[in-house]
Design an enzyme around this catalytic site. Structure first.
Site: not given
Length: 340
Positions: A79-81, A83
């Site tokens: 999960l991207d930073p 997000a």
């Protein structure tokens, strides 16, 4: 999957040879014993972390691993930073079930900001195309059906896709022109939640490999106004949803024993496949990697299945002509919660 295990501590360097010289003050002083590091535990199970914005998935794994003092941990899908939301983290033997979670359906709630396309397809990137046009809610809703079902999607330039052994985002950061080919993805549902002031909030349900950032980019191009993801939250991964999640502070504030209340059984990741109860002798055979014949009217005759013995998960594998062939076996000693 990212999996981390304990590093082996290196011994302190020895003193330099020949350091005597007859002077007491120049002798290396004896050091007191180092405090013992807490011994890592065999903790097995799933933690459904609600990751906050700004934290990387790798850091989240390290925090959860430390909170449980666990020997081994990994996550089921980066999960991207930028997000937030559901990041399932596997501890111990649960890491063997990560592929079953990563192959599951996912759900997102995201905000598309119209008028600007960026090189990363999100708010962190550099603008590469702009427009004064802004779509109405009706136009956005009319465009969504074109992206539902089995579609072809070109991943973002800044993604973890490998090109000749290198990550696409590394090549993009080095200034190289990255050409990514379209890949088949499955999107089951797209629905507008709200629309106001040049932004649209959309909910999506999709399969493995779908990029929400690419979806926002392609929607903006179709509507002739460009767009990028301004906010993103993952609300479900496979069997894990928001209602079962907990934040970092919940795990870290009250110590490892309190954190155990948020540990879910290893087999929770296998909810999408049938389970069978086997005898002790059959369980021992499975744990040695040997197949067993499943008996009983309700026993599966084909497909994937997992086996439990006295309520404890022992193996997962494929059923072929009524015979369970184990592909993963489990040794659930230490701390592992059982189903209620």
């Amino acid at each position: 999957m990212t999996v981390s295990t304990d590093d082996h501590a290196q011994p302190p360097p020895a003193g330099l040879p020949g350091e005597t010289h007859g002077q007491e003050s120049r002798r290396p002083q004896a050091r007191g014993p180092r405090p013992d590091r807490p011994k890592r535990k065999d903790v097995s199970g799933w933690v459904i972390l609600d990751k906050h914005v700004g934290m990387t998935s790798t850091h989240a794994v390290a925090v959860v691993k430390r909170a449980f003092n666990a020997k081994k941990a990994g996550h089921a899908g980066t999960l991207d930073p930028l997000a937030s939301g559901i990041l399932p983290i596997a501890l111990g033997e649960a890491t063997k079930t990560v592929p079953f979670v990563m192959d599951g359906r996912k759900a997102y709630r995201f905000t598309v900001s119209w008028g600007v396309e960026t090189d990363t397809d999100d708010a962190e990137g550099r603008p590469v195309a702009t427009s004064d046009a802004r779509p109405g809610r009706e136009a956005v809703e009319a465009a969504l059906p074109a992206f539902v079902g089995a579609i072809e999607q070109v991943p973002p330039r800044y993604s973890a896709i490998k090109i000749q052994g290198e990550r696409a985002y590394d090549l993009a950061r080095d200034g190289e022109m990255v050409e990514l080919v379209a890949r088949p993805v499955q999107i089951d549902r797209l629905e507008v939640v709200s629309h106001d002031d040049g932004q649209t909030v959309i909910e999506a349900e999709c399969g493995k490999g779908t990029y929400v950032r690419a979806l926002a980019r392609d929607l903006g191009r179709m509507l002739g106004c460009y767009g990028h993801v301004a906010a993103l939250r993952r609300t479900r991964v496979g069997p894990f949803a928001e209602a079962e999640s907990c934040g970092v502070a919940t795990l870290t504030d009250d110590g490892p024993e309190a954190a155990l209340a948020h540990l879910r059984p290893v087999e929770t990741a296998l909810d999408a496949i049938p389970g069978v109860a086997v005898s002790r002798d059959m369980g021992l055979r499975l744990m040695r990697g040997q197949p067993v014949i499943l008996r009983g009217r309700d026993a599966p005759v084909s497909g994937k299945a997992f086996a439990t013995c006295s309520g404890i998960l022992v193996a997962v594998g494929d059923v072929e002509r009524g015979e369970l062939v184990p592909h993963r076996v489990f040794h659930l000693g230490g701390t592992a919660p059982g189903r209620a």
